[in-house]
Motif scaffolding. Structure first.
Motif, PDB file in Angstrom:
ATOM      1  N   VAL A 290     -11.717 -34.077  30.406  1.00  0.00           N
ATOM      2  CA  VAL A 290     -10.543 -35.396  29.201  1.00  0.00           C
ATOM      3  C   VAL A 290      -9.270 -35.900  29.551  1.00  0.00           C
ATOM      4  O   VAL A 290      -8.244 -35.751  30.253  1.00  0.00           O
ATOM      5  N   ASP A 291      -9.810 -37.368  30.392  1.00  0.00           N
ATOM      6  CA  ASP A 291      -8.571 -38.278  30.209  1.00  0.00           C
ATOM      7  C   ASP A 291      -7.835 -39.195  29.625  1.00  0.00           C
ATOM      8  O   ASP A 291      -6.464 -38.763  29.579  1.00  0.00           O
ATOM      9  N   VAL A 292      -8.304 -39.373  28.368  1.00  0.00           N
ATOM     10  CA  VAL A 292      -7.675 -39.704  27.105  1.00  0.00           C
ATOM     11  C   VAL A 292      -8.660 -39.590  26.076  1.00  0.00           C
ATOM     12  O   VAL A 292      -9.497 -39.184  26.057  1.00  0.00           O
ATOM     13  N   PHE A 293      -7.371 -38.511  24.705  1.00  0.00           N
ATOM     14  CA  PHE A 293      -8.088 -38.043  23.846  1.00  0.00           C
ATOM     15  C   PHE A 293      -7.362 -38.751  22.985  1.00  0.00           C
ATOM     16  O   PHE A 293      -6.766 -39.432  22.529  1.00  0.00           O
ATOM     17  N   ALA A 294      -8.305 -38.459  21.675  1.00  0.00           N
ATOM     18  CA  ALA A 294      -7.880 -39.530  20.393  1.00  0.00           C
ATOM     19  C   ALA A 294      -8.060 -38.092  19.124  1.00  0.00           C
ATOM     20  O   ALA A 294     -10.075 -37.607  18.716  1.00  0.00           O
ATOM     21  N   THR A 295      -7.713 -37.946  18.057  1.00  0.00           N
ATOM     22  CA  THR A 295      -7.861 -37.237  17.508  1.00  0.00           C
ATOM     23  C   THR A 295      -7.523 -37.763  15.730  1.00  0.00           C
ATOM     24  O   THR A 295      -6.270 -38.904  15.370  1.00  0.00           O
ATOM     25  N   TYR A 296      -7.862 -37.762  14.726  1.00  0.00           N
ATOM     26  CA  TYR A 296      -8.156 -38.584  13.184  1.00  0.00           C
ATOM     27  C   TYR A 296      -6.347 -38.050  12.991  1.00  0.00           C
ATOM     28  O   TYR A 296      -6.304 -36.438  13.438  1.00  0.00           O
ATOM     29  N   ASP A 297      -5.613 -38.680  12.657  1.00  0.00           N
ATOM     30  CA  ASP A 297      -4.597 -38.077  12.300  1.00  0.00           C
ATOM     31  C   ASP A 297      -3.875 -38.604  11.070  1.00  0.00           C
ATOM     32  O   ASP A 297      -3.141 -39.425  11.097  1.00  0.00           O
ATOM     33  N   SER A 298      -4.381 -38.472   9.887  1.00  0.00           N
ATOM     34  CA  SER A 298      -3.646 -38.759   8.542  1.00  0.00           C
ATOM     35  C   SER A 298      -2.694 -37.829   9.020  1.00  0.00           C
ATOM     36  O   SER A 298      -1.185 -39.033   8.327  1.00  0.00           O
ATOM     37  N   PHE A 299      -2.224 -37.106   9.347  1.00  0.00           N
ATOM     38  CA  PHE A 299      -1.341 -36.350   9.437  1.00  0.00           C
ATOM     39  C   PHE A 299      -0.957 -35.804  10.960  1.00  0.00           C
ATOM     40  O   PHE A 299      -2.407 -35.372  11.566  1.00  0.00           O
ATOM     41  N   SER A 300       0.109 -35.512  11.354  1.00  0.00           N
ATOM     42  CA  SER A 300       0.461 -35.522  12.399  1.00  0.00           C
ATOM     43  C   SER A 300      -0.743 -34.270  13.124  1.00  0.00           C
ATOM     44  O   SER A 300      -0.807 -33.459  14.164  1.00  0.00           O
ATOM     45  N   VAL A 301      -0.523 -33.143  11.917  1.00  0.00           N
ATOM     46  CA  VAL A 301      -0.875 -31.657  11.968  1.00  0.00           C
ATOM     47  C   VAL A 301      -2.516 -31.504  13.115  1.00  0.00           C
ATOM     48  O   VAL A 301      -3.421 -30.428  13.019  1.00  0.00           O
ATOM     49  N   HIS A 302      -3.377 -32.523  12.319  1.00  0.00           N
ATOM     50  CA  HIS A 302      -4.732 -32.881  13.447  1.00  0.00           C
ATOM     51  C   HIS A 302      -4.380 -32.868  14.706  1.00  0.00           C
ATOM     52  O   HIS A 302      -5.611 -31.580  14.545  1.00  0.00           O
ATOM     53  N   LEU A 303      -3.574 -33.344  15.079  1.00  0.00           N
ATOM     54  CA  LEU A 303      -3.604 -33.127  16.684  1.00  0.00           C
ATOM     55  C   LEU A 303      -3.360 -31.042  16.597  1.00  0.00           C
ATOM     56  O   LEU A 303      -3.829 -31.362  18.134  1.00  0.00           O
ATOM     57  N   LEU A 304      -2.289 -30.282  16.310  1.00  0.00           N
ATOM     58  CA  LEU A 304      -2.639 -29.136  16.648  1.00  0.00           C
ATOM     59  C   LEU A 304      -3.346 -28.352  16.461  1.00  0.00           C
ATOM     60  O   LEU A 304      -3.868 -27.526  17.418  1.00  0.00           O
TER      61      LEU A 304
END
Lengths: 394, 137
Positions: A290-304
């Protein structure tokens, strides 16, 4: 699972994307943020604008559209506004709509689907906590009001507090996420929040629901997004290089959800693992690709949660993983390169898709992930998890 | 006058749950067939789909899993700072509640808290609210 999903790999492409002017629409004439509850737009105005732009981007016209997915809109009213009599229609978040449009196209129900979202949430002063919270789809959002428990932010605060207690994750580590996304937004002229954010400013900002601070929360802004999804064999020779939908997966961790058991006991990793077991084999890639990643981020915590759940790092090590620029442009895994919902625009999963498409098309200048071939989106709203992998195709 | 609180979400099962609180009884449904406790209340057992159940009075102790402190006001009835705690009850279910007789700074992961009662009312009527405090309180 691999065998059953594999035939759907690369059968549709994203051929057009359109977004409204998030940054411009957020500022009043004096440059300050527009007031909440002052109706400047309705959702249909924003959605219509995004649809027109997506069609222009693709080089298609509305007569090419035979399927329609609408989000935060009435399907009937949207179709009527745009003069469409679709042969298939759907509704939901961006990942759900892309997966379902792929299935509809594969079944021969339609060939070219417009996916359109509009949300005048700032104009309408939409509430995501307190007595005005509406909607019954997620019971934990309203059930504990007698105890004073409310807001999706507070539910993610419980999540992060648990992560702190179990793994020793620090608030400074969490802060690296908001700082990184803001850095990306600074390279995006359409991002609502472009002013650089330092870790000191992050830590000095007030708590909202402790241990989450102001900058762990997404924006509340008006906007619209549209995507044009088309059968891959009809996607060549259009205005843009088609970006393939190469993999997807879907799993919902709902048992004991209102009790918050999957939220606090597994950090929704049950759903993440199920989705990972679908999306990577289908696309024929691994997290390393994976070269570029995006996550649903209504809150920063989602990325963890998504980094740990999809195997980019071990469970409990997300706090360390996001340090040292690893998730920033130029780092090992650039995440939410548009600024995401924390800093670009809170389009509830929709603004992540145009950004990943643009990254694979190339030519984003200082925001470009060099040589991006594989892009992944992870959607996780209260354990309702989906993922998409986009590639440049053959 | 009982203390005003944000309105309860009501259905036939919640109605029964809150009715028990008027006698200061914390009762959860237990499946009469497979014995799983469930919360929030509802018509079927999620483990075996049985609709046979008993309202069991629970021990009223649980271990702290997580907590959050609101520094922004969302409900006028709960001005900030307001702390909410999530416990894992001895019977199994997780339970969202309010910590009493203890400051947020004193909360610890795995700490056992015990049931207390405080009063409450909303437009649906008066009831008692189950809250949790220290064991030796």
């Amino acid at each position: 699972m691999n065998g059953r999903l594999a035939p759907l790999k690369d059968i549709v492409a994203i051929v057009g994307v359109g977004e409204t002017d998030y940054a411009k629409d957020y500022r009043g004439s004096g440059g300050q943020a527009v007031e909440k509850g002052v109706a400047r737009y309705d959702s249909y105005t924003l959605a219509s604008r995004a649809l027109k732009r997506a069609l222009d981007d693709a080089g298609l016209t509305k007569s090419d559209i035979d399927g329609l997915c609408t989000a935060n809109l009435s399907g009937e009213r949207a179709s009527e506004l745009w003069g469409l009599n679709p042969r298939w229609s759907g509704s939901g978040d961006a990942a759900q709509c892309i997966i379902e449009a792929t299935m509809a196209i594969n079944a021969g129900l339609c060939t070219t689907v417009a996916l359109v979202y509009g949300n005048a949430q700032r104009s309408m002063d939409t509430a995501y906590g307190g007595a005005r919270v509406t909607g019954g789809a997620i019971t934990s959002y309203f059930y504990y009001a007698p105890w004073g428990m409310t807001s999706q932010g507070a539910l993610y605060a419980l999540f992060f507090q648990r992560h702190k207690l179990l793994y020793g994750t620090t608030e400074e580590q969490l802060g690296a996420i908001a700082v990184a996304f803001r850095k990306h937004a600074g390279l995006n002229p359409n991002a609502v929040m472009q002013k650089p954010l330092t870790i000191t400013e992050y830590l000095n900002a007030p708590y909202i629901a402790e241990p989450l601070r102001l900058y762990d929360y997404c924006l509340i802004n008006d906007g619209g997004v549209a995507l044009i999804v088309r059968r891959a064999d009809m996607a060549r020779d259009l205005r843009q290089r088609p970006i393939m939908v190469s993999g997807f997966g879907w799993s919902e961790e709902n048992v004991d959800a209102t009790q918050l058991r999957p939220r606090l006991k597994s950090f929704y990793h049950g759903a993440h693992h199920e989705v990972a077991a679908q999306v990577y084999p289908m696309a024929g890639v691994t997290p390393n690709d994976v070269d570029v990643f995006a996550t649903y981020d209504s809150f920063s915590v989602h990325l963890l949660a998504s980094l740990e759940g999809f195997g980019f790092c071990k469970e409990g090590e997300g706090g360390a993983f996001v340090q040292g620029g690893r998730i920033e442009l130029g780092g090992e895994l650039p995440c939410n390169t548009s600024g995401g919902m924390l800093s670009e625009s809170y389009m509830q999963s929709w603004n992540h898709q145009p950004e990943l498409v643009r990254q694979l098309r190339g030519g984003l200048g200082s925001r470009q992930v060099a040589g991006a071939e594989v892009a992944q989106y992870v959607h996780d709203v209260a354990g309702k998890c989906k993922s998409l992998i986009y590639t440049k195709g053959a | 006058m009982a203390t005003a609180r944000p309105v309860r979400a009501m259905d036939p099962y919640a109605e029964q749950f809150w009715a028990f609180t008027q006698a200061r009884e914390l009762r959860l449904q237990q499946c009469a067939d497979c014995r799983k406790f469930r919360w929030p209340p509802g018509p079927t057992c999620d483990r075996c789909l049985s609709d046979n159940f008993d309202w069991r009075r629970i021990r009223g102790t649980g271990k702290v899993l997580s907590w959050t402190t609101f520094h922004r006001g969302y409900f006028p009835e709960y001005p900030p700072p307001h702390t909410v705690v999530v416990l894992e009850l001895d019977e199994g279910p997780l339970f969202v509640s309010v910590p009493v007789e203890i400051s947020p700074r004193e909360l610890r992961e795995g700490m056992t808290l015990a049931l207390r009662w405080t009063d409450g009312q909303d437009r649906l009527g008066e009831y008692n609210l189950p809250v949790f405090g220290p064991m030796n309180g």
